[in-house]
Design an enzyme around this catalytic site. Structure first.
Site, PDB file in Angstrom:
ATOM      1  N   LYS A 107     -34.607-126.211 -59.585  1.00 40.12           N
ATOM      2  CA  LYS A 107     -35.086-124.837 -59.398  1.00 40.12           C
ATOM      3  C   LYS A 107     -33.983-124.079 -58.658  1.00 40.12           C
ATOM      4  O   LYS A 107     -33.820-124.189 -57.456  1.00 40.12           O
ATOM      5  CB  LYS A 107     -36.388-124.794 -58.591  1.00 40.12           C
ATOM      6  CG  LYS A 107     -37.084-123.474 -58.818  1.00 40.12           C
ATOM      7  CD  LYS A 107     -37.515-122.661 -57.622  1.00 40.12           C
ATOM      8  CE  LYS A 107     -36.689-122.109 -56.579  1.00 40.12           C
ATOM      9  NZ  LYS A 107     -36.048-120.810 -56.764  1.00 40.12           N
ATOM     10  N   GLY A 124     -30.808-124.593 -47.903  1.00 38.42           N
ATOM     11  CA  GLY A 124     -31.242-123.219 -47.640  1.00 38.42           C
ATOM     12  C   GLY A 124     -31.494-123.025 -46.149  1.00 38.42           C
ATOM     13  O   GLY A 124     -30.878-123.692 -45.311  1.00 38.42           O
ATOM     14  N   SER A 125     -32.424-122.124 -45.850  1.00 39.28           N
ATOM     15  CA  SER A 125     -32.630-121.758 -44.446  1.00 39.28           C
ATOM     16  C   SER A 125     -33.412-122.820 -43.683  1.00 39.28           C
ATOM     17  O   SER A 125     -34.177-123.590 -44.266  1.00 39.28           O
ATOM     18  CB  SER A 125     -33.375-120.432 -44.372  1.00 39.28           C
ATOM     19  OG  SER A 125     -34.728-120.640 -44.733  1.00 39.28           O
ATOM     20  N   VAL A 149     -37.396-122.389 -44.013  1.00 39.58           N
ATOM     21  CA  VAL A 149     -37.970-122.952 -45.237  1.00 39.58           C
ATOM     22  C   VAL A 149     -37.856-124.482 -45.193  1.00 39.58           C
ATOM     23  O   VAL A 149     -38.800-125.207 -45.533  1.00 39.58           O
ATOM     24  CB  VAL A 149     -37.254-122.391 -46.498  1.00 39.58           C
ATOM     25  CG1 VAL A 149     -37.756-123.063 -47.757  1.00 39.58           C
ATOM     26  CG2 VAL A 149     -37.456-120.889 -46.597  1.00 39.58           C
ATOM     27  N   GLY A 150     -36.711-124.965 -44.735  1.00 39.29           N
ATOM     28  CA  GLY A 150     -36.492-126.421 -44.663  1.00 39.29           C
ATOM     29  C   GLY A 150     -37.529-127.107 -43.810  1.00 39.29           C
ATOM     30  O   GLY A 150     -38.017-128.188 -44.154  1.00 39.29           O
ATOM     31  N   GLU A 180     -30.358-129.607 -46.226  1.00 38.57           N
ATOM     32  CA  GLU A 180     -29.102-129.045 -45.705  1.00 38.57           C
ATOM     33  C   GLU A 180     -29.404-127.618 -45.288  1.00 38.57           C
ATOM     34  O   GLU A 180     -29.637-126.756 -46.147  1.00 38.57           O
ATOM     35  CB  GLU A 180     -28.030-129.019 -46.799  1.00 38.57           C
ATOM     36  CG  GLU A 180     -27.436-130.351 -47.147  1.00 38.57           C
ATOM     37  CD  GLU A 180     -26.705-130.997 -45.993  1.00 38.57           C
ATOM     38  OE1 GLU A 180     -26.330-130.287 -45.036  1.00 38.57           O
ATOM     39  OE2 GLU A 180     -26.533-132.213 -46.050  1.00 38.57           O
ATOM     40  N   CYS A 184     -22.924-121.738 -45.291  1.00 41.36           N
ATOM     41  CA  CYS A 184     -23.551-122.342 -44.107  1.00 41.36           C
ATOM     42  C   CYS A 184     -22.490-122.881 -43.179  1.00 41.36           C
ATOM     43  O   CYS A 184     -22.756-123.133 -42.011  1.00 41.36           O
ATOM     44  CB  CYS A 184     -24.612-123.367 -44.443  1.00 41.36           C
ATOM     45  SG  CYS A 184     -24.300-124.330 -45.852  1.00 41.36           S
ATOM     46  N   GLN A 195     -30.214-109.158 -48.267  1.00 43.75           N
ATOM     47  CA  GLN A 195     -29.208-109.775 -47.413  1.00 43.75           C
ATOM     48  C   GLN A 195     -28.451-108.707 -46.622  1.00 43.75           C
ATOM     49  O   GLN A 195     -28.163-108.879 -45.440  1.00 43.75           O
ATOM     50  CB  GLN A 195     -28.252-110.587 -48.296  1.00 43.75           C
ATOM     51  CG  GLN A 195     -27.392-111.586 -47.548  1.00 43.75           C
ATOM     52  CD  GLN A 195     -28.202-112.647 -46.837  1.00 43.75           C
ATOM     53  OE1 GLN A 195     -29.321-112.965 -47.242  1.00 43.75           O
ATOM     54  NE2 GLN A 195     -27.677-113.177 -45.750  1.00 43.75           N
ATOM     55  N   GLU A 227     -28.376-117.655 -37.129  1.00 46.51           N
ATOM     56  CA  GLU A 227     -27.538-117.609 -38.334  1.00 46.51           C
ATOM     57  C   GLU A 227     -27.690-116.232 -38.999  1.00 46.51           C
ATOM     58  O   GLU A 227     -28.804-115.805 -39.293  1.00 46.51           O
ATOM     59  CB  GLU A 227     -27.947-118.702 -39.315  1.00 46.51           C
ATOM     60  CG  GLU A 227     -27.018-118.760 -40.506  1.00 46.51           C
ATOM     61  CD  GLU A 227     -27.306-119.920 -41.446  1.00 46.51           C
ATOM     62  OE1 GLU A 227     -28.480-120.125 -41.796  1.00 46.51           O
ATOM     63  OE2 GLU A 227     -26.346-120.606 -41.843  1.00 46.51           O
TER      64      GLU A 227
HETATM   65  C1  UN1 Z   1     -22.315-124.076 -47.997  1.00 49.57           C
HETATM   66  O1  UN1 Z   1     -21.856-123.216 -47.290  1.00 49.57           O
HETATM   67  O2  UN1 Z   1     -23.520-124.090 -48.239  1.00 49.57           O
HETATM   68  O3  UN1 Z   1     -17.227-126.561 -46.888  1.00 49.57           O
HETATM   69  C2  UN1 Z   1     -21.468-125.106 -48.643  1.00 49.57           C
HETATM   70  C3  UN1 Z   1     -17.367-125.526 -47.517  1.00 49.57           C
HETATM   71  C4  UN1 Z   1     -17.716-125.613 -48.982  1.00 49.57           C
HETATM   72  C5  UN1 Z   1     -19.159-125.868 -49.141  1.00 49.57           C
HETATM   73  C6  UN1 Z   1     -20.021-124.921 -48.369  1.00 49.57           C
HETATM   74  N1  UN1 Z   1     -16.954-126.648 -49.610  1.00 49.57           N
HETATM   75  O4  UN1 Z   1     -17.224-124.443 -46.986  1.00 49.57           O
END
Ligand code: UN1
Length: 511
Positions: free
Chosen positions: A192, A245-246, A249-250, A267, A301, A348, A402
């Protein structure tokens, strides 16, 4: 390679996009979503152009996908791992052939600049290559038994049907981090993808179809997190949820999976810091800061959102940073001269701007540059936000939460110890970096930084696919994607004891 075939499919794809025919991919076929399903639009965040119309699938569509995945799992799990790896190698080749085209599509639908979307596709290529090779390793352990004439070993077994929920910021790389190792382990799955990047998800699934993944093994169901995401969690037939994701939600996902005893890999967020010590190579640290904070418009992230700078070089670093940030060219990511694209969506843009207001009005941080939505001229139809730099303190909300945009907080410090305690004063722990020439500080930073990933003299972004990816604290729930470690998510260990003594031997009891 069947280039023609894929070209044909691609043009079919374009056709379907223009006609707005909503397609999921279920049991090896592109299908309309069920009756009553609403649709959503895919629009270019730089121009507002309509790119396609996609289905908001219903529970009924998902049910079909779950059934297909369950059925396909029965035979896919029996395909030798090396053969599954070969399919990934083919997927790698198809990705390579279409790299530029996929990158263009990605820039159009989520905004990041073309060199970065090429990097995103490259990350999927690297991932395919890595797990294809893993198909000829897939090592377990062999060991001895405490008893005579007895042997012991471990094997990796598939988990079953996996639900994969992926974000828009790495529309091919992150789905590939999940799909490729999951396929290698012998699972079937339902993807999804984020609703902002449906075309990239479709391209990836088309690649897998072209590479020879059997029907039902990979299914694609478009829809909202509230309907499809949530329903994935409820199905007892789905054994694993992998989500990027956030953190909010996680944490809901973890709660539901916990109750249902589903395997769950998360993650989540980050508030990544770069330390610049007084002995650092300043130009290098500046370059790293600009790339870490404003690359992907800060929508990673792993993005740098705190710059912790020694007071002795603070002014010099601050002034140069502001100068260089000001000269970054912002615009449509398809223009090769542009260095920073738009944010992904209006929502965003509003979130980022809201945080900037909090920074100014509630945190009373000092705004050095940026902080206003770009609306004029070429920016009129897009979601553009300029590089925004504050000077602040570690407890401020803008230094704790964040933001996921091009906003960074500079924090002056007096010592290495103070810098490290600020880095660790965070609910997150994904990535961190230190610029210094002092080897003792380097080694201490490696030991003391509470992050899953630590960079030395390099920015907080740029993880490579053959090494574990993930973080500590609220960044995740203890798993690591990528590298060999992701196999621990997508497989279960089976321990095997083989007793060839021909008699009953009792472990712990027979001497
Ligand atoms: C992410 O930001 O969700 O290390 C992944 C990095 C990328 C992957 C980021 N290779 O910045």
């Amino acid at each position: 390679m069947k280039k023609k075939k894929i070209k044909k499919r691609m043009s079919k794809k374009l056709e379907s996009k223009n006609l707005g025919r909503p397609y999921n991919f279920i049991n090896g076929q592109w299908k309309k979503a069920g009756l009553g399903g609403n649709q959503f639009e895919n629009r270019n965040p730089a121009t507002g152009e309509l790119l396609g119309i996609y289905p908001q699938s219903t529970a009924k569509d998902l049910e079909e996908a779950v059934e297909a995945a369950q059925k396909a799992f029965k035979s896919w799990r029996k395909v030798p791992v090396a053969k599954r790896g070969e399919i990934l190698l083919r997927a790698m080749r198809v990705l390579q052939e279409h790299k530029e085209e996929f990158a263009q599509t990605m820039t159009r639908e989520m905004g990041k600049i073309l060199s970065e979307t090429c990097g995103d596709v490259q990350e999927a290529i690297d991932t395919a290559f890595y797990y294809a090779g893993e198909g000829r390793r897939f090592f377990g352990q062999t060991t001895t038994s405490e008893l005579p004439d007895k042997f012991a070993m471990t094997l990796r077994m598939p988990v079953g049907v996996c639900g994969l929920i992926t974000p828009w910021n790495f529309p091919m790389a992150i789905p590939s981090w999940k799909i490729f190792p999951s396929l290698l382990c012998g699972n079937s799955m339902i993807l999804k993808p984020a609703s902002y990047t449906p075309d990239s998800a479709r391209n990836l699934v088309m690649v897998l179809q072209e590479a020879g993944v059997p029907p039902g093994v990979v299914n694609l169901v478009y829809g909202s997190g509230n309907v499809i995401g949530r329903a994935l969690l409820e199905y007892p037939e789905i054994s694993l949820i992998s989500f990027t994701g956030s953190s909010s939600v996680g944490s809901n996902i973890a709660e539901i999976c916990g109750k249902k005893m589903k395997k769950c890999s998360l993650e989540l967020g980050g508030k990544n810091a770069q330390i610049v010590m007084e002995d650092a190579d300043l130009d290098l640290a500046l370059e790293g800061a600009l790339w870490g904070a404003f690359g992907t418009s800060g929508q990673r992230c792993t993005a740098t959102s705190r710059l912790i700078v020694h007071e002795k070089i603070f002014k010099q670093f601050r002034d140069k940073l502001v100068d260089q940030a000001r000269s970054l060219r912002i615009g449509n990511g398809l223009n090769p001269l542009v260095q920073m694209g738009p944010l992904v969506s209006q929502a965003q843009l509003e979130t980022v701007h809201q945080y900037v207001k909090i920074g100014k009005m509630k945190d009373h941080a000092k705004l050095l540059i940026g902080g206003e939505i770009l609306k004029e001229g070429e920016y009129e139809r897009g979601f553009f936000y300029p590089p925004t730099i504050f000077v602040g303190t570690p407890e401020m909300r803008i230094a704790q939460e964040e933001i996921f945009g091009p906003v960074v907080v500079l924090i002056p410090v007096k010592s290495f110890e103070e810098a490290m305690s600020i880095v660790n004063n965070s609910r997150y722990g994904l990535s961190g970096s230190i610029y210094t020439r002092d080897v003792n500080r380097v080694m201490r930073a490696i030991q003391e930084m509470e992050t899953g990933i630590t960079y030395i003299n390099a920015p907080t972004i740029g993880a490579e696919v053959h090494l574990p990816f993930g973080g500590v604290k609220q960044t995740g729930n203890g798993h690591r994607e990528a590298g060999v470690t992701v196999l621990d998510i997508f497989s279960e260990w089976k321990t095997v004891y083989i007793d060839y003594s021909g008699k009953l031997q009792k472990a712990q009891i027979d001497a």
